[in-house]
Design an enzyme around this catalytic site. Structure first.
Site, PDB file in Angstrom:
ATOM      1  N   CYS A 132      17.153  -9.719   8.722  1.00  0.00           N
ATOM      2  CA  CYS A 132      15.939 -10.223   8.073  1.00  0.00           C
ATOM      3  C   CYS A 132      16.231 -10.861   6.711  1.00  0.00           C
ATOM      4  CB  CYS A 132      14.923  -9.099   7.920  1.00  0.00           C
ATOM      5  SG  CYS A 132      15.607  -7.555   7.289  1.00  0.00           S
ATOM      6  N   HIS A 245      10.117  -8.138   1.949  1.00  0.00           N
ATOM      7  CA  HIS A 245      11.434  -8.227   1.318  1.00  0.00           C
ATOM      8  C   HIS A 245      11.398  -9.344   0.268  1.00  0.00           C
ATOM      9  CE1 HIS A 245      12.601  -5.606   4.404  1.00  0.00           C
ATOM     10  NE2 HIS A 245      13.408  -6.359   5.112  1.00  0.00           N
TER      11      HIS A 245
END
Length: 268
Positions: A132, A245
């Protein structure tokens, strides 16, 4: 693929946080599905998962799960992918795998569609999906790399607990509740309490001083850009938030470019 063709889809790991998002996106984007098969371990037998306005019964993953399936989306961990992705391919499906199982295999394309989409056409049944943090970094810097080339990347990540799955999100909630009640937070999935903390949560350090997550980002970036001359330095940090994130990226380009030109590239 013509617009009037339907695609039979299987989602492996359908009861996990990522599997549920896969189903939600398929419905939201009105992907031309024929049938959708929600697959998970025997522990999830009898459950249902949402697919748009429908409820799909969860089927137990097994060797016969992929008959008639055109596209299999895997997000159940590397061990499951290594065992069942070849079975899905043999049954005639194209596999898009979200685990680390195939990312460094030179025979399997590692694809971020906005960055190296044509690489997906070179598959032999399996297409790997990067980490990711790698995805959001290469998507951001690819326009700059295409324009002037990148010589070096230095990145620090701030990764939410959602990257470790639903149980990690539950653990953060439980630890926050414990702190609010004046109790000590108890770590389970994490090596230390994550609530109110920042930790390098990715196993042991290798000989070069990188954690597993940091090494992934280095290897994957080089593979996606197909350029082993790019130097990559990474520090990955788990932060006590549920989702989202973040990264701070510093880069050195091969040719001169002004901040104004970079802003234009990113705006476009």
């Amino acid at each position: 693929m013509t617009q009037d063709r339907t695609i039979n889809v299987a989602v492996v790991g359908a009861t996990g946080a990522v599997g549920e998002e896969m189903l939600a996106i398929l419905a939201e984007r009105r992907f031309p599905v024929g049938t959708v098969r929600a697959l998970a371990s025997a522990r999830s037998a009898g459950r249902t998962v949402a697919f748009g306005t429908q409820s799909l019964p969860v089927e137990t993953l097994g060797p016969d799960s992929f008959e008639g399936i055109d596209l299999a989306l895997f997000s159940a961990g590397a061990t499951i992918s290594r065992e069942y992705a070849p079975i899905a391919v043999k049954a005639g499906a194209v596999v898009v795998d979200n685990s680390s199982a195939f990312r460094t295999d030179p025979q399997i394309p590692l694809v971020v569609p906005e960055v190296n989409g044509p690489a997906a056409l070179k598959h032999s049944g399996i297409i790997a999906n990067p980490n990711c943090s790698t995805i959001q970094m290469v998507a951001a810097v690819a326009p700059i790399h295409r324009a002037v080339g990148i010589r070096r990347l230095v990145v620090a990540t701030y990764q939410s607990v959602s990257g470790k799955g639903r149980r990690a999100m539950d653990e953060l909630r439980e630890q926050n509740a414990a702190i609010a009640a004046g109790e000590e937070p108890v770590p389970n999935l994490f090596p230390h309490p994550i609530a109110g903390n920042l930790i390098p949560d990715w196993g042991d350090f290798d000989a070069e001083g990188n954690t597993e997550e940091e090494a992934k980002m280095i290897r994957e970036t080089i593979k996606i850009f197909d350029d082993d001359t790019i130097r990559v330095a990474v520090t990955t940090v788990r932060v006590p938030v549920l989702r989202a994130h973040s990264e701070a990226i510093h880069l050195e380009t091969r040719e001169p470019i002004t901040p104004e030109e970079v802003r234009r590239l990113l705006s476009d």
